[in-house]
Design a protein around this motif. Sequence first.
Motif, PDB file in Angstrom:
ATOM      1  N   LEU A  10       0.807  -1.214   0.000  1.00 29.43           N
ATOM      2  CA  LEU A  10       0.000   0.000   0.000  1.00 29.43           C
ATOM      3  C   LEU A  10       0.844   1.268   0.000  1.00 29.43           C
ATOM      4  O   LEU A  10       0.353   2.343  -0.367  1.00 29.43           O
ATOM      5  N   ASP A  11       2.100   1.158   0.392  1.00 25.29           N
ATOM      6  CA  ASP A  11       2.973   2.335   0.410  1.00 25.29           C
ATOM      7  C   ASP A  11       3.848   2.431  -0.840  1.00 25.29           C
ATOM      8  O   ASP A  11       4.723   3.294  -0.926  1.00 25.29           O
ATOM      9  N   ALA A  12       3.605   1.566  -1.807  1.00 23.84           N
ATOM     10  CA  ALA A  12       4.395   1.565  -3.040  1.00 23.84           C
ATOM     11  C   ALA A  12       3.806   2.537  -4.059  1.00 23.84           C
ATOM     12  O   ALA A  12       2.659   2.985  -3.921  1.00 23.84           O
ATOM     13  N   PRO A  13       4.562   2.901  -5.108  1.00 29.88           N
ATOM     14  CA  PRO A  13       4.011   3.740  -6.175  1.00 29.88           C
ATOM     15  C   PRO A  13       2.751   3.103  -6.764  1.00 29.88           C
ATOM     16  O   PRO A  13       2.702   1.891  -6.983  1.00 29.88           O
ATOM     17  N   VAL A  14       1.757   3.927  -7.027  1.00 29.63           N
ATOM     18  CA  VAL A  14       0.458   3.441  -7.493  1.00 29.63           C
ATOM     19  C   VAL A  14       0.439   3.327  -9.010  1.00 29.63           C
ATOM     20  O   VAL A  14       0.874   4.241  -9.727  1.00 29.63           O
ATOM     21  N   VAL A  15      -0.057   2.202  -9.499  1.00 33.88           N
ATOM     22  CA  VAL A  15      -0.331   2.013 -10.924  1.00 33.88           C
ATOM     23  C   VAL A  15      -1.828   1.796 -11.070  1.00 33.88           C
ATOM     24  O   VAL A  15      -2.383   0.832 -10.528  1.00 33.88           O
ATOM     25  N   LEU A  16      -2.478   2.708 -11.758  1.00 33.81           N
ATOM     26  CA  LEU A  16      -3.929   2.677 -11.974  1.00 33.81           C
ATOM     27  C   LEU A  16      -4.218   2.094 -13.346  1.00 33.81           C
ATOM     28  O   LEU A  16      -3.746   2.617 -14.367  1.00 33.81           O
ATOM     29  N   LEU A  17      -4.987   1.017 -13.390  1.00 27.96           N
ATOM     30  CA  LEU A  17      -5.303   0.323 -14.642  1.00 27.96           C
ATOM     31  C   LEU A  17      -6.736   0.652 -15.044  1.00 27.96           C
ATOM     32  O   LEU A  17      -7.687   0.338 -14.317  1.00 27.96           O
ATOM     33  N   LEU A  18      -6.903   1.281 -16.209  1.00 24.98           N
ATOM     34  CA  LEU A  18      -8.216   1.734 -16.663  1.00 24.98           C
ATOM     35  C   LEU A  18      -8.619   0.955 -17.916  1.00 24.98           C
ATOM     36  O   LEU A  18      -7.987   1.073 -18.979  1.00 24.98           O
ATOM     37  N   HIS A  19      -9.677   0.180 -17.781  1.00 26.76           N
ATOM     38  CA  HIS A  19     -10.067  -0.776 -18.819  1.00 26.76           C
ATOM     39  C   HIS A  19     -10.834  -0.134 -19.970  1.00 26.76           C
ATOM     40  O   HIS A  19     -11.251   1.026 -19.922  1.00 26.76           O
ATOM     41  N   GLY A  20     -11.047  -0.954 -21.004  1.00 25.75           N
ATOM     42  CA  GLY A  20     -11.770  -0.505 -22.184  1.00 25.75           C
ATOM     43  C   GLY A  20     -13.117  -1.184 -22.335  1.00 25.75           C
ATOM     44  O   GLY A  20     -13.623  -1.823 -21.415  1.00 25.75           O
TER      45      GLY A  20
END
Length: 321
Positions: free
Chosen positions: A55-65
């Motif tokens: 939870l304290d790591a860099p965030v990667v947000l995945l946005l679907h199609g």
Amino acid sequence: MIADRPSDLRSIAMASSASSTSSAANRTSPAVPVTHHRTAVVEGLKIFYRQAGPLDAPVVLLLHGFPTSSHMFRNLIPALADRYHVVAPDYPGYGQSDMPDRAEFAYTFDRYAELVDGLLDQLGARRYTMYVMDYGAPVGWRLALKHPDRVAGFIVQNGNAYDEGLKGFWDPIKAYWADGSDASRNALLPLLTLETTIFQYTDGVSDRTRVSPDNWVHDQALLDRPGNNDIQLDLFYDYRTNLPLYPKVQAYFREFRPPMLIVWGKNDVIFPADGAYPYKEDLPDVETHLLDTGHFALEDKADEMVPLIRDFLAQKVDSRP
């Protein structure tokens, strides 16, 4: 010491075996990241999301199609979650999120961006790299324009930001934008059939055995829910609002110069490679890879894409040792 008796040989063999077993037990196997399947209430709607990693790591947000959901990232999430905090939401009307009646909820890209933004606020994600694909691109561009300081970078996979990327496939949809008629709307219904869903996953793919048929079974079951056709047609119509946004997005690229990796299925007829090239005009340092596949590139080219994505994140986003 030289062993010259059978008893000596047996003793040495047993000791060697015990030593090997002990060494194997002491070796640390890499942990397999666990994906959690959660639901948050955002503006009164249940928004489903997949979450994995520290939870304290860099965030990667995945946005679907379209026509899928966070399901499209089921294999990518654990491939990143050893080092990154990965979040993949479903938009309303997709996946496991609520599907409110269209008479009570506006199915627009503006609303989707607002709800994803609300989810990120709840999760305390104040900076993130976005993976944008298909419909995920206009959602991501809106987030970037609203919070340019929060964007650490982009991974773009068949996601459009330029007029050049809308070719012949879009002509019937553009006809609907032009007149808004019932006839033009109903002409788009074939895009919601199983045949088209299978086409989206398999067209341009050289080895179809790499693509799981679970994809179209899963997506089509959700598309076929009562009332979902009209939701999808509303979104086809609202897609027209993205084109006037393109100049603002391009100006954002030039001003803020976000790091960007493009991993694009070059055989895609929905978002062809014509849409990948113009990014370099606004982001000279963009890293571009055109892959020999179609629309849903992760389904058959993850083995090529994951190393590229991890290298990009390590070099451009993740400054930890």
